[in-house]
Design an enzyme around this catalytic site. Structure first.
Site, short mmCIF file in Angstrom:
data_model
loop_
_atom_site.label_atom_id
_atom_site.label_comp_id
_atom_site.label_asym_id
_atom_site.label_seq_id
_atom_site.Cartn_x
_atom_site.Cartn_y
_atom_site.Cartn_z
N GLU A 121 0.96 -1.02 0.08
CA GLU A 121 0.10 -0.08 0.04
C GLU A 121 0.88 1.24 -0.05
OE1 GLU A 121 -2.56 0.65 3.58
OE2 GLU A 121 -2.26 2.71 2.85
N CYS A 167 -2.56 7.72 5.49
CA CYS A 167 -2.41 7.16 4.07
C CYS A 167 -3.84 7.77 3.35
CB CYS A 167 -2.49 5.60 3.80
SG CYS A 167 -1.51 4.75 4.81
#
Lengths: 489, 489
Positions: A240, A274
Site C-alpha cells: 500500500e 494514508c
C-alpha cells in the site's frame, strides 16, 4: 544498535536494540516456518480462538502500550488507546472470518459422465500459502499497521507464520507487542520480529518467505519490489503505497460542514494518514474559501513521527510553494513539529502542473483547487493518479453522477459526505486502489485481506479419506460451498 | 510478413499477414478501450448472451476451423473438433458465471452507530479492470488458449476488452477466429488482434493495457515480466509457465493400467500439453517396467507445432540423454516430427541431478524414476519445482497419505488414479500452481479465472441512486451477497 526517539524532544527513548543480522533473520524465518507447519494443521476453530487470545492480550495491556507508543510516536493517549482497540478488533474480525470459512471459496463439481469427455469429480478450496509471510511495518500506525497489525492478523488467520520487519520509528513498542503476541499464540515462533534495514533486505529475499506485505511510501515499495525481482522464485508483493485522496465538493454541499470536516481530517494525527485528504476541489466561492481559511487557522500542528518524515514534509511543502498559500494552522510544539499548510490554485493552474503536483505529500497539507463548472472537473480528475479513497460532498446525487463516474476509476473507496481518514474494520471494507495506492487489487484492511495469503488447490477424483474436511460430501465444518454450480450456505 | 507453416511439410500455408506496427497496436488498443467503455456498462445478462453468441459462432464454424488449424498445427481432426467444442464451452461457462454474479463478491455492511467510532454504511463489489487486457496466445491450443481462448473469454465476461497477440504457430487460424468473434460481439472492437513479436512488446507496454495473460515457456514469461517492469504503471501478469507434472505410482497400483495410461497421456497431441506427465516415480519392479516399455513402444510420434518447438524438444531429449533410455515410440512422419522417448534413473541418481533434471522438456518425453521405499520419496518430491498437477496412482488411500501431503505443496491440482492431460472446464477447476507453473495464485481455466480481471470498490455512505444495482438494498439482480456478515443466496 537501534534506538527509539521521542518526537517531542528528538532524544532517544527506551533500550538500545540490536539490529538483526543475516544469521538471525535466517533463524527467525526458519523457526517461524517450523511453527507454521503445526499452525497450518490446526483446525480453524482453534486458530480463531488463538486470534482472540491475541486480541485479549492487546486489550488487557492498553495502559502500558499506549504510553510506550506515545513516547516513540507522540500520537497521544486518545488516538493510541483507540488504535489498540482497533488492532484487537482486527484479530477478532479475522477470527470471525475463519470460523465462517467463506474465504476458502470451496467448490465441488461432482463427476458428470454425460459430458464429452466425461467430467471427473473436481473439488477446490484455498489453503494458506506454504511458507512465511514477511510484513513491513508502517510508521504511522504503531499498532494497527505494525507488529500486530492487519497484515499479521490476516496472515495468521489464513494459517501462515509471520516475520515482521519493525519500523524504526517505534522499535520498543514493536518488541513489546511482539512479546505479547508470542505469549498469546500456541506456537510463539509463529510471530518473528527483525530490526534494521539490512534485516528487511534479508527477510524479503529469504527462500522461506512466500509473500510480503508493506505499507509505506512509493519509493519504499519500489525498493522492495526490486529486491523481490532479484529472487530466484518470485513472490507476491502486497504494497500500500502513496495516495492523495481527492475530495470533490459540489455546489450543493454545506460550506460550513465541509470546512470544519476538512480541517479536522487534514490535521488528524498531524496529517500522518494514508487517507489524508491531500487534494480538494471546491466551487470558486468566497463563502466556502473563507470558511476553509478560518477552519484551517483554528488547527494546530504537532511533532511528526520521525525526523526523516518531518524533513519529507518540509520538502513537500516547499514544492507546493509554487502554488498560493491559502491558510495555515498554528505551529506545533516539539523537536519534529510541523505546521498545517493549505495551498490553493485554480483548476487550469493545477492541471498545468500535473502529474507532479498531484503526488502525495505526507503530512498536514492539502491543495484546494477552485473550479467554475462541474463539467470542467472531468478531464482533470481523469488525470489524477490512483488513490485509496475519493470523496464527494453534495446534497444531490444527480449533481454528482458525472464526477462519481470518473472518481470510481481512480480510487478503491468512494465516500459520500464524509472524510477519508478513519477506515472501518468490517467485511466490506476495501483499502486499496489503482497504482500507486496499491500494488495489487487486494485490500489490506477488512475481511477480504485474508485472500492475499491463500492459494487454491483442486482435487480430481481424490479419495474422501484424503480430502480436507471442507471438501467432504457431508461438509462436517459447515463451510459455505458452491456445489455443482449453486452456492450453499 | 508473417506466414503460417504446415508442420507436416515445413511449407508456408495461407496468406502472408503483415506484422502489426506500433501505430497499428496503438489504434487497436484505443479502439478496444473505447468499445470497452460501452461493454462495461452493458448489463451482465446481455454480456452473457453475447458470450453465448460467440460460442455459437465457433461451434457453427467447426468444419472450417478444424481444417484451417490442422494445416497450421497438424493436430488432427478429432483433437481440433474437440478443442473447438471446449473453446465454445468456456464461453458458455463464463456466461453462466456472470449470470450468477458470485464473482462480484458483493458485501454489504450496514451502518452501526453502536461501535466506537460509529461504523458507516460500507458496501463493496468487484468491477472489471479499467482498461484493456492483453492476451498472449499459446502455441499448443490454437483455439482453447488462443484468440478465443480462456483468457479472452474470462476477460470479456469480466467486462474488459481484449487485444490478443497471435501465436506465430497459427496466424491464419488466429485471424479467422478473431473475425468470427468480432462479428458475434455487439462491439467488434472488444477483440483486437496483433501479429508479430514487436507488436507483443508494444502491446504489453501500452498505457491503455491494465493486465496481461500469457501461456508459454518460463523464458517467455520472464521476458514479458521484464517488459512490464519497464512500464511507468505496473500491471498484473498472469502467466502459466513451465510444469513437469509429477506422477507417483504406489505399490498397490495396477501395473497394466499405469503403463497404458502413461503412454497415452505422454504422447497425446505429440506431448504438447502443459500438463504432460514429464516425470513418473514407480516402484522398482520388473513387471511394471516391462509394461511401460511395451506401452511406450506401441506409441508413435508426430510433427510438432513449430520448427523452434521441435528444436527445443530435440535439445531437451539430448540433455536427458545423461539418463538411461528406457523405451521409445515409433518415429513420427513429417518435417517437424519427433519420436516419443522415455528415460529412466533410480531415485538417488535422479536426486543428484536436481534441480536441472527436474525442469520441463516440452514434448513426448518423460523420466521414469524407480524407488525402493515410499518413505524415500518424500525428500526428493520436496525438492521438485512447482507444477500445474501432481498425480497419485494407488488402490489404498492410507498408503498415499505421506506422498499426498508433499505433493500438495508442489502442485495446483491433485489427481487420483488418472492422468494430468485433459483439463475439465468447470467451476472447481484450478489450473495453476507454485512457481514456475504460474506467476500468481489465480487459475487460467475454470470459473474463478474471471477474478484476474476484476478489482473491488468500496462505497461508504454512498447514495442508493449512485450505487450499482448489485449493491442496492433490494438486490434487483439477485446476486449472492454477504450482508452484515452472513452469506445470502
Amino acid at each position: 544498535m537501534i534506538y527509539g526517539h521521542d518526537p517531542r524532544t528528538g532524544e532517544t527513548v527506551g533500550a538500545a536494540l540490536p539490529e538483526t543480522d543475516s544469521a538471525g533473520v535466517d533463524l527467525i524465518v526458519s523457526a517461524a516456518a517450523a511453527a507454521g507447519a503445526a499452525w497450518r494443521a490446526t483446525p480453524a476453530a482453534e486458530r480463531a480462538a488463538a486470534l482472540e487470545s491475541v486480541a485479549d492480550a492487546l486489550a488487557a495491556h492498553v495502559d502500558e502500550l499506549w504510553q510506550l507508543a506515545d513516547q516513540e510516536t507522540a500520537l497521544g493517549e486518545v488516538r493510541l488507546r483507540g488504535e489498540v482497540a482497533r488492532t484487537a478488533g482486527q484479530f477478532r474480525l479475522f477470527a470471525e472470518v475463519i470460523r465462517d470459512g467463506g474465504h476458502l471459496e470451496a467448490i465441488i463439481d461432482h463427476a458428470d459422465p454425460s459430458t464429452t469427455p466425461p467430467r471427473p469429480d473436481v473439488r477446490r478450496m484455498k489453503h494458506a500459502l506454504q511458507g512465511v509471510v514477511a510484513v513491513f511495518a508502517a510508521s504511522n500506525f504503531p499498532f494497527a499497521f505494525s507488529v500486530a497489525g492487519g497484515d499479521t492478523a490476516s496472515a495468521l488467520a489464513a494459517g501462515c507464520p509471520v516475520v515482521v520487519k519493525a519500523h524504526p520509528g517505534h522499535p520498543n513498542t514493536s518488541e513489546r507487542v511482539a512479546k505479547l503476541v508470542r505469549e498469546a499464540l500456541p506456537y510463539p515462533d509463529l510471530l518473528g520480529l527483525v530490526q534494521g534495514m539490512r534485516a528487511g533486505v534479508d527477510l524479503v529475499q529469504h527462500p522461506g518467505v512466500v509473500a510480503a506485505g508493506f505499507t509505506g511510501s512509493v519509493a519504499g515499495g519500489k525498493a522492495i519490489q526490486r529486491l523481490i525481482d532479484e529472487r530466484e522464485v518470485p513472490i507476491p508483493f502486497y504494497g500500500e503505497l502513496g495516495s492523495v485522496n481527492p475530495v470533490v465538493v459540489l455546489p450543493s454541499a454545506s460550506a460550513k460542514e465541509v470546512a470544519t470536516g476538512f480541517a479536522a481530517s487534514l490535521t488528524l494525527g498531524v496529517g500522518q494518514f494514508c487517507t489524508n485528504p491531500g487534494l480538494m476541489f471546491v466551487p470558486d466561492d468566497d463563502e466556502l474559501r473563507n470558511a476553509i481559511v478560518e477552519a484551517v487557522e483554528g488547527t494546530s500542528g504537532g511533532p511528526m513521527l520521525a525526523e526523516r518524515i518531518r524533513d519529507g514534509y518540509l520538502g513537500g511543502v516547499e514544492r507546493l510553494g509554487e502554488l498560493r498559500l491559502l491558510a495555515e494552522g498554528k505551529p506545533g510544539e516539539g523537536s519534529w513539529a510541523v505546521t498545517p499548510k493549505v495551498f490553493t490554485a485554480d483548476l487550469d493552474t493545477f492541471a498545468e502542473k500535473l502529474p507532479g503536483i498531484g503526488e502525495e505529500c505526507f503530512g498536514p497539507t492539502s491543495i484546494v483547487v477552485t473550479y467554475r463548472e462541474i463539467s470542467d472537473l472531468r478531464p482533470v480528475l481523469g488525470r489524477l493518479e490512483g488513490s485509496l479513497t475519493a470523496t464527494v460532498h453534495s446534497a444531490e446525487p444527480d449533481e454528482a453522477a458525472e464526477v462519481a463516474e470518473v472518481l470510481a476509476k481512480k480510487a478503491g473507496r468512494l465516500i459520500w459526505n464524509g472524510w477519508p481518514t478513519g477506515v472501518a474494520i468490517c467485511w466490506a471494507m476495501h483499502h486499496g486502489g489503482p497504482w500507486p495506492a496499491a500494488t495489487t487489487s487486494y485490500t489490506s484492511v477488512g475481511a477480504t485481506a485474508i485472500g492475499r495469503w491463500l492459494a487454491p488447490t483442486a482435487y480430481q477424483d481424490w479419495p474422501e479419506a484424503l480430502l480436507p474436511d471442507e471438501l467432504k460430501d457431508a461438509n462436517p465444518l459447515s463451510v459455505p460451498r458452491r456445489v455443482d454450480g449453486r452456492l450453499e450456505v
